[in-house]
Motif scaffolding. Structure first.
Motif, PDB file in Angstrom:
ATOM      1  N   ARG A 173      33.756  35.384  43.860  1.00 30.21           N
ATOM      2  CA  ARG A 173      35.026  35.586  43.151  1.00 30.21           C
ATOM      3  C   ARG A 173      34.932  35.393  41.640  1.00 30.21           C
ATOM      4  NH1 ARG A 173      39.092  32.899  47.697  1.00 30.21           N
ATOM      5  NH2 ARG A 173      39.079  34.751  49.020  1.00 30.21           N
ATOM      6  N   TYR A 174      33.946  34.638  41.171  1.00 26.66           N
ATOM      7  CA  TYR A 174      33.833  34.445  39.717  1.00 26.66           C
ATOM      8  C   TYR A 174      33.614  35.803  39.033  1.00 26.66           C
ATOM      9  CZ  TYR A 174      33.191  29.583  41.128  1.00 26.66           C
ATOM     10  OH  TYR A 174      33.366  28.339  41.669  1.00 26.66           O
ATOM     11  N   ASP A 175      32.692  36.583  39.579  1.00 25.47           N
ATOM     12  CA  ASP A 175      32.438  37.916  39.004  1.00 25.47           C
ATOM     13  C   ASP A 175      33.657  38.821  39.181  1.00 25.47           C
ATOM     14  OD1 ASP A 175      29.919  37.274  38.195  1.00 25.47           O
ATOM     15  OD2 ASP A 175      28.906  38.163  39.938  1.00 25.47           O
ATOM     16  N   GLN A 176      34.273  38.712  40.354  1.00 25.16           N
ATOM     17  CA  GLN A 176      35.453  39.552  40.611  1.00 25.16           C
ATOM     18  C   GLN A 176      36.572  39.226  39.620  1.00 25.16           C
ATOM     19  OE1 GLN A 176      36.274  38.523  44.672  1.00 25.16           O
ATOM     20  NE2 GLN A 176      34.506  39.653  45.481  1.00 25.16           N
ATOM     21  N   ILE A 177      36.758  37.937  39.366  1.00 27.16           N
ATOM     22  CA  ILE A 177      37.808  37.513  38.427  1.00 27.16           C
ATOM     23  C   ILE A 177      37.477  37.999  37.013  1.00 27.16           C
ATOM     24  CG2 ILE A 177      38.763  35.470  37.276  1.00 27.16           C
ATOM     25  CD1 ILE A 177      38.718  34.062  40.032  1.00 27.16           C
ATOM     26  N   ASN A 178      36.213  37.886  36.614  1.00 25.37           N
ATOM     27  CA  ASN A 178      35.830  38.379  35.281  1.00 25.37           C
ATOM     28  C   ASN A 178      36.091  39.881  35.163  1.00 25.37           C
ATOM     29  OD1 ASN A 178      35.059  35.862  34.395  1.00 25.37           O
ATOM     30  ND2 ASN A 178      32.884  36.157  34.873  1.00 25.37           N
ATOM     31  N   ASP A 179      35.754  40.620  36.209  1.00 18.06           N
ATOM     32  CA  ASP A 179      36.005  42.074  36.190  1.00 18.06           C
ATOM     33  C   ASP A 179      37.509  42.364  36.091  1.00 18.06           C
ATOM     34  OD1 ASP A 179      33.323  42.566  36.413  1.00 18.06           O
ATOM     35  OD2 ASP A 179      33.359  43.010  38.569  1.00 18.06           O
ATOM     36  N   PHE A 180      38.279  41.653  36.877  1.00 16.51           N
ATOM     37  CA  PHE A 180      39.745  41.832  36.898  1.00 16.51           C
ATOM     38  C   PHE A 180      40.328  41.543  35.513  1.00 16.51           C
ATOM     39  CE2 PHE A 180      43.819  39.416  37.753  1.00 16.51           C
ATOM     40  CZ  PHE A 180      44.608  40.514  38.079  1.00 16.51           C
ATOM     41  N   GLU A 181      39.910  40.433  34.923  1.00 15.94           N
ATOM     42  CA  GLU A 181      40.451  40.062  33.614  1.00 15.94           C
ATOM     43  C   GLU A 181      39.980  41.032  32.526  1.00 15.94           C
ATOM     44  OE1 GLU A 181      39.419  35.909  33.211  1.00 15.94           O
ATOM     45  OE2 GLU A 181      41.058  35.267  34.523  1.00 15.94           O
ATOM     46  N   ARG A 182      38.757  41.521  32.673  1.00 14.31           N
ATOM     47  CA  ARG A 182      38.272  42.506  31.693  1.00 14.31           C
ATOM     48  C   ARG A 182      39.101  43.782  31.768  1.00 14.31           C
ATOM     49  NH1 ARG A 182      33.507  43.091  33.431  1.00 14.31           N
ATOM     50  NH2 ARG A 182      32.673  41.215  32.455  1.00 14.31           N
ATOM     51  N   MET A 183      39.408  44.188  32.977  1.00 11.48           N
ATOM     52  CA  MET A 183      40.237  45.383  33.164  1.00 11.48           C
ATOM     53  C   MET A 183      41.620  45.176  32.533  1.00 11.48           C
ATOM     54  SD  MET A 183      42.950  46.646  35.026  1.00 11.48           S
ATOM     55  CE  MET A 183      43.170  45.553  36.432  1.00 11.48           C
ATOM     56  N   LEU A 184      42.225  44.013  32.794  1.00  6.85           N
ATOM     57  CA  LEU A 184      43.555  43.750  32.219  1.00  6.85           C
ATOM     58  C   LEU A 184      43.477  43.780  30.700  1.00  6.85           C
ATOM     59  CD1 LEU A 184      44.906  40.786  34.411  1.00  6.85           C
ATOM     60  CD2 LEU A 184      45.552  43.197  34.553  1.00  6.85           C
ATOM     61  N   SER A 185      42.466  43.123  30.168  1.00  7.54           N
ATOM     62  CA  SER A 185      42.380  43.012  28.718  1.00  7.54           C
ATOM     63  C   SER A 185      42.142  44.384  28.076  1.00  7.54           C
ATOM     64  CB  SER A 185      41.324  41.968  28.355  1.00  7.54           C
ATOM     65  OG  SER A 185      40.308  42.507  27.595  1.00  7.54           O
ATOM     66  N   LYS A 194      34.773  36.363  26.315  1.00  8.04           N
ATOM     67  CA  LYS A 194      35.344  36.725  25.028  1.00  8.04           C
ATOM     68  C   LYS A 194      36.767  37.279  25.197  1.00  8.04           C
ATOM     69  CE  LYS A 194      33.832  38.638  20.671  1.00  8.04           C
ATOM     70  NZ  LYS A 194      34.988  39.502  20.387  1.00  8.04           N
ATOM     71  N   HIS A 195      36.929  38.071  26.250  1.00  5.13           N
ATOM     72  CA  HIS A 195      38.240  38.710  26.444  1.00  5.13           C
ATOM     73  C   HIS A 195      39.232  37.809  27.177  1.00  5.13           C
ATOM     74  CE1 HIS A 195      35.606  39.768  29.840  1.00  5.13           C
ATOM     75  NE2 HIS A 195      36.691  39.527  30.550  1.00  5.13           N
ATOM     76  N   ALA A 196      38.753  36.721  27.782  1.00  2.00           N
ATOM     77  CA  ALA A 196      39.673  35.824  28.500  1.00  2.00           C
ATOM     78  C   ALA A 196      39.120  34.396  28.427  1.00  2.00           C
ATOM     79  CB  ALA A 196      39.843  36.273  29.954  1.00  2.00           C
ATOM     80  N   PRO A 197      39.240  33.780  27.248  1.00  2.00           N
ATOM     81  CA  PRO A 197      38.606  32.473  27.032  1.00  2.00           C
ATOM     82  C   PRO A 197      39.334  31.316  27.732  1.00  2.00           C
ATOM     83  CG  PRO A 197      39.854  33.127  25.095  1.00  2.00           C
ATOM     84  CD  PRO A 197      39.911  34.287  26.045  1.00  2.00           C
ATOM     85  N   TRP A 198      38.559  30.336  28.121  1.00  2.00           N
ATOM     86  CA  TRP A 198      39.105  29.058  28.607  1.00  2.00           C
ATOM     87  C   TRP A 198      39.104  28.053  27.459  1.00  2.00           C
ATOM     88  CZ3 TRP A 198      41.829  27.510  32.559  1.00  2.00           C
ATOM     89  CH2 TRP A 198      41.736  28.146  33.800  1.00  2.00           C
ATOM     90  N   TYR A 199      40.145  27.253  27.416  1.00  2.00           N
ATOM     91  CA  TYR A 199      40.210  26.104  26.522  1.00  2.00           C
ATOM     92  C   TYR A 199      40.411  24.858  27.374  1.00  2.00           C
ATOM     93  CZ  TYR A 199      40.947  29.418  22.706  1.00  2.00           C
ATOM     94  OH  TYR A 199      40.801  30.428  21.802  1.00  2.00           O
ATOM     95  N   VAL A 200      39.658  23.797  27.072  1.00  2.00           N
ATOM     96  CA  VAL A 200      39.876  22.512  27.749  1.00  2.00           C
ATOM     97  C   VAL A 200      40.746  21.663  26.838  1.00  2.00           C
ATOM     98  CG1 VAL A 200      38.825  20.452  28.723  1.00  2.00           C
ATOM     99  CG2 VAL A 200      37.658  22.656  28.934  1.00  2.00           C
ATOM    100  N   ILE A 201      41.917  21.289  27.333  1.00  2.00           N
ATOM    101  CA  ILE A 201      42.869  20.540  26.509  1.00  2.00           C
ATOM    102  C   ILE A 201      42.862  19.069  26.936  1.00  2.00           C
ATOM    103  CG2 ILE A 201      45.277  20.377  25.738  1.00  2.00           C
ATOM    104  CD1 ILE A 201      43.970  23.089  25.086  1.00  2.00           C
TER     105      ILE A 201
END
Ligand code: AMP
Ligand code: MG
Length: 269
Positions: free
Chosen positions: A147-159, A222-229
């Protein structure tokens, strides 16, 4: 505040260790100064949201994850309070039920992506499918690990199609969680929020940290960055989230559209 976002960003591809993060850190910002910055950020967010709406070509998706009592609800309440409710949708993702269970895990998520001009906030998200699902073995490893790759693909498509994505992990310490649970129990206005299931989840703390760490390592892009707060201090958490949202919207270079009619010839009594 200039470098705050930069410090909190999970660099794509980095082997971040959550144990190295201090959830009580305030990055040298004082509480009094933070209050002033927060106020200015909220004012600016309202202006930027208005431009996003006026432009109507793109949207902003804000993903919030965090352990129980990590402050997801409080962040939405405090940081989004200055926004125009007409331009915001908040979606809380719970245990899948009904039609959600009869579809792939991204189905309900895609359906909740904000329409052009709007800001969409995810209170929990598709990342639960590599967090709670992994920690509790709700799906076998060969399923969740893909799912990590799937999520990256999904987010890349959205972006690529106009959805700007920003993701926040609200990170509190285990002691801080205990403190917040105790406050919940002692406070009539909060104890309805307390669920014995939260204590059960607390026993899986280390497994959650491991799952968060993999999520950050594999899915900060790059297209969907995580930030640790660092979120032990609510005032710092609110400042950091508002600052990053502000900078994200500013970087979109939003512009008011040109009027569709020639306004110079318009006359009325
Ligand atoms: P809360 O946010 O406290 O209302 O709780 C929502 C619960 O739903 C949490 O315990 C989440 O872990 C759980 N949840 C959310 N998404 C999923 C999912 N995809 N699979 C299983 N549990 C989930
Ligand atoms: Mg809960």
């Amino acid at each position: 505040m200039k470098n705050l976002a930069h410090h909190l960003l999970v660099d794509p591809g980095s082997k971040i260790k959550l144990a190295d993060f201090d959830p009580g850190s305030t990055h040298g910002v004082g509480k009094a100064a933070a209050a002033g910055h927060l106020t200015r950020n909220l004012e600016q967010l309202a202006v930027l949201q208005h431009m996003l709406y006026a432009e109507g070509q793109r949207s902003l998706l804000v993903v919030l994850q965090g352990i129980d009592a990590g402050g997801k609800d409080g962040t939405i309440q405090r940081v989004m309070s200055g926004l125009n409710p007409q331009g915001v949708t908040v979606t809380s993702f719970k245990v899948p039920e009904g039609a959600e269970k009869r579809h792939d895990y991204l189905w309900r998520v895609h359906n909740a992506v904000p329409e052009w001009g709007k800001i969409g906030i995810f209170n929990r998200s598709h990342y639960e499918d590599v967090l709670v699902v992994r920690v509790h073995g709700l799906a076998p490893k060969p399923v969740w690990s893909k799912r990590y790759d799937q999520i990256n693909d999904f987010e890349r498509m959205l972006s690529a199609n106009g959805v700007r994505i920003v993701k926040f992990l609200l990170y509190i310490g285990k002691d801080e969680q205990a403190k917040r649970f105790r406050q919940r129990l002692d406070d009539k206005s909060k104890n309805w929020k307390f669920s014995p299931a939260d204590l059960k989840e607390r026993e899986y703390w280390d497994q959650y940290i491991g799952a968060y760490q993999d999520m950050l390592r594999k899915c900060s892009t790059k297209h969907a960055p995580w930030y640790v707060i660092p979120s032990n201090n609510k005032w710092f958490r609110n400042l950091a989230v508002s600052q990053i949202l502000r900078e994200t919207l500013e970087s979109m270079d939003l512009k008011f559209p040109k009027p569709s009619a020639d306004l110079s010839g318009i006359k009325f009594e």
